[in-house]
Enzyme design. Structure first.
Site, PDB file in Angstrom:
ATOM      1  N   HIS A 175      12.969  -2.416  -1.290  1.00  0.00           N
ATOM      2  CA  HIS A 175      12.151  -1.840  -2.357  1.00  0.00           C
ATOM      3  C   HIS A 175      12.920  -0.688  -3.008  1.00  0.00           C
ATOM      4  CE1 HIS A 175       8.899   0.099  -4.500  1.00  0.00           C
ATOM      5  NE2 HIS A 175       8.205  -1.007  -4.339  1.00  0.00           N
ATOM      6  N   TRP A 228       0.820  -1.216   0.000  1.00  0.00           N
ATOM      7  CA  TRP A 228       0.000   0.000   0.000  1.00  0.00           C
ATOM      8  C   TRP A 228       0.857   1.270   0.000  1.00  0.00           C
ATOM      9  CZ3 TRP A 228      -4.493  -1.164   4.052  1.00  0.00           C
ATOM     10  CH2 TRP A 228      -5.251  -2.222   3.553  1.00  0.00           C
ATOM     11  N   LYS A 229       2.153   1.129   0.201  1.00  0.00           N
ATOM     12  CA  LYS A 229       3.063   2.294   0.255  1.00  0.00           C
ATOM     13  C   LYS A 229       2.493   3.329   1.234  1.00  0.00           C
ATOM     14  CE  LYS A 229       4.633   1.072  -4.348  1.00  0.00           C
ATOM     15  NZ  LYS A 229       5.086   1.486  -5.673  1.00  0.00           N
ATOM     16  N   GLY A 237       4.651   2.007 -11.107  1.00  0.00           N
ATOM     17  CA  GLY A 237       3.780   3.185 -11.103  1.00  0.00           C
ATOM     18  C   GLY A 237       3.706   3.904 -12.434  1.00  0.00           C
ATOM     19  N   GLU A 244      12.021   2.096  -3.978  1.00  0.00           N
ATOM     20  CA  GLU A 244      11.713   3.426  -3.427  1.00  0.00           C
ATOM     21  C   GLU A 244      12.519   3.690  -2.164  1.00  0.00           C
ATOM     22  OE1 GLU A 244       7.454   3.012  -3.405  1.00  0.00           O
ATOM     23  OE2 GLU A 244       7.471   3.034  -5.610  1.00  0.00           O
ATOM     24  N   SER A 287       3.464  -2.169 -12.242  1.00  0.00           N
ATOM     25  CA  SER A 287       2.259  -2.004 -13.083  1.00  0.00           C
ATOM     26  C   SER A 287       1.576  -3.331 -13.377  1.00  0.00           C
ATOM     27  CB  SER A 287       2.595  -1.244 -14.376  1.00  0.00           C
ATOM     28  OG  SER A 287       3.061   0.055 -14.063  1.00  0.00           O
ATOM     29  N   GLY A 316       1.379  -2.676  -6.358  1.00  0.00           N
ATOM     30  CA  GLY A 316       1.286  -1.350  -5.760  1.00  0.00           C
ATOM     31  C   GLY A 316      -0.092  -0.757  -6.001  1.00  0.00           C
ATOM     32  N   GLY A 317      -0.206   0.111  -7.008  1.00  0.00           N
ATOM     33  CA  GLY A 317      -1.445   0.852  -7.260  1.00  0.00           C
ATOM     34  C   GLY A 317      -2.697  -0.005  -7.275  1.00  0.00           C
TER      35      GLY A 317
HETATM   36  P1  13P Z   1       2.825  -0.471  -9.030  1.00  0.00           P
HETATM   37  O1  13P Z   1       2.016  -1.736  -9.056  1.00  0.00           O
HETATM   38  O2  13P Z   1       2.000   0.722  -8.604  1.00  0.00           O
HETATM   39  O3  13P Z   1       3.566  -0.248 -10.303  1.00  0.00           O
HETATM   40  O4  13P Z   1       3.914  -0.641  -7.862  1.00  0.00           O
HETATM   41  C1  13P Z   1       4.673  -1.791  -7.820  1.00  0.00           C
HETATM   42  C2  13P Z   1       5.424  -1.802  -6.546  1.00  0.00           C
HETATM   43  O5  13P Z   1       6.303  -0.990  -6.336  1.00  0.00           O
HETATM   44  C3  13P Z   1       5.047  -2.801  -5.536  1.00  0.00           C
HETATM   45  O6  13P Z   1       5.977  -2.858  -4.521  1.00  0.00           O
END
Ligand code: 13P
Length: 252
Positions: free
Chosen positions: A93, A9-10, A171, A95, A211, A232-233
């Protein structure tokens, strides 16, 4: 061995929204059989949601500290995560590597801390666009895996999952093709076999992230070396996350 679908969920959702999303996901996925489902909510909600987790839905943290207990203001240790019912932790990760200075060395320490304290690890790797364009992506990812797993025993590999997340796909809506994912996953599995042995390599689950959506999950998950996804999203809404879990359930 079950596939894994994990929702990262970040830094999203306030507590009421997080609780609602958790409840919705839990009710939609209650009949899953072939997939281990994990969600990784923001840190302040971990204890509350972990108390409601069950065999169908477990809770992961989005990172852990490289240190143990002590004078480390602001750090949350693996012992603490374990003590509130967290079972998994995402480590390395992109990020965190790119935005918070997590080197391969820091990642290695975090993996050690998690395993020492009984947490299971989702170890992330992935190259940026320029590494791919210069054809350095296999070497880059290989180094991340070798460094991250340094000091991990074959037995401990039962508690380690690898997530391949190409940075250019996170993302962006630009997912890796299933062929690109398969090629890198096979490479990663080969490295794990080299570090340990055939059996450990064959049992190590390698997830795809970047994605991954309901409309491409099935194609990605159908690749022989893709054992699920780190989402993620699309994990921020119950219906899209559940659709990805369903894509995993349709495999085998
Ligand atoms: P997205 O699915 O939003 O591209 O993010 C992937 C992600 O970083 C999961 O850790």
């Amino acid at each position: 061995m079950k596939n894994i679908v994990a929702g990262n969920w970040k830094s999203n959702k306030l507590i009421d929204e997080a609780q609602q999303l958790f409840n919705d996901i839990q009710s939609i996925i209650r009949n899953v059989e072939k997939t281990e489902v994990i969600i990784a909510p923001p840190l302040p909600y971990l204890g509350q949601l972990a108390a409601l987790s069950n065999s169908k839905l477990s809770i992961g943290a989005q990172q852990t500290s490289a240190f143990g207990m002590g004078a480390f203001t602001g750090e949350v240790t693996s012992e603490m995560l374990k003590s509130v019912g967290v079972t998994w932790v995402i480590i390395g990760h992109s990020e965190r590597r790119e935005g918070f200075g997590e080197t391969n060395e820091v990642v290695r320490k975090k993996v050690r801390s998690a395993l020492n304290n009984g947490l299971k690890v989702i170890l992330c790797c992935g190259e940026n666009l320029s590494d791919r364009q210069s054809n350095d992506h296999f070497e880059w990812v290989g180094n991340q895996i070798r460094d991250g797993l340094s000091g991990v025993s074959a037995e401990e590999m039962n508690d380690v999952v690898i997530a391949y997340e190409p940075i250019w796909a996170i993302g962006t809506g630009q997912t890796a093709s299933s062929a690109q994912a398969q090629e890198m996953h096979a490479h990663i599995r080969g490295i794990v076999k080299g570090l340990f042995d055939e059996t450990v390599g064959n049992h190590c689950r390698v997830l795809y992230g970047g994605s991954c959506k309901p409309d491409n999950a099935q194609e990605l998950f159908s690749q022989p070396d893709v054992n699920g996804g780190l989402i993620g999203g699309a994990s921020l809404q119950a219906d899209s996350f559940a659709a990805i879990v369903s894509a995993s359930e349709m495999q085998h």
